[in-house]
Design an enzyme around this catalytic site. Sequence first.
Site, PDB file in Angstrom:
ATOM      1  N   ASP A  63      38.188  38.092  38.447  1.00  0.00           N
ATOM      2  CA  ASP A  63      37.225  39.173  38.554  1.00  0.00           C
ATOM      3  C   ASP A  63      37.037  39.465  40.055  1.00  0.00           C
ATOM      4  O   ASP A  63      37.415  38.642  40.896  1.00  0.00           O
ATOM      5  CB  ASP A  63      35.914  38.726  37.899  1.00  0.00           C
ATOM      6  N   ASP A 108      33.948  41.494  41.920  1.00  0.00           N
ATOM      7  CA  ASP A 108      32.591  41.391  42.476  1.00  0.00           C
ATOM      8  C   ASP A 108      31.929  40.075  42.042  1.00  0.00           C
ATOM      9  O   ASP A 108      31.857  39.755  40.858  1.00  0.00           O
ATOM     10  CB  ASP A 108      31.734  42.575  42.011  1.00  0.00           C
TER      11      ASP A 108
END
Length: 182
Positions: free
Chosen positions: A9, A11
Amino acid sequence: MLEKYVLFDRDGVINQDSDDYIKSPEEWIPIEGSLEAIALLNKNGFKVAVISNQSGIARGYYSLETLDAMHEKMQRLLAAKGGQIEAIYFCPHAPDAGCDCRKPKTGLLEQFSREKNYPLEAIYFVGDSLSDIQAAQSVNAKPLLVKTGKGLKTLSENPHLTIPIFENLYDATTFILTASKF
Ligand SMILES: [Zn+2]
């Protein structure tokens, strides 16, 4: 060496997250050690792909061009550490759009698998949110949780998670490299 991938991922995992969204290259700040982690993986024969929800685009908070500029900054800072991200997959849609790519849906993972001709089963997917974990589990990938970003919140809301949990991406990377030696 056989090509190996890991999925991250973005952020809260690679860069610092914000409840107000990351809306500009200036706001894209790497988490300490995350770029070094990616470079270390690359050095050990791993390619990294990013799997990211970016509903800020549908919400009008930033444009595709700005997202590109954020990713240019990410790759530039990473190149300075000797690393690179091989591919970036993102969902630009709003949560209520009903798309099949916004995590916890698996569309981005399937797109990665199709384009790279790479199996999702047993691939490591490092995230900070329940939606990352759920997407990974839906395709029999191996989710790893980091405490950075929304990770601590995810842990407190889901105290019975049975997946490996790490302080940050660098620690998760050390685990991946060790586990891959056997
Ligand atoms: Zn989508």
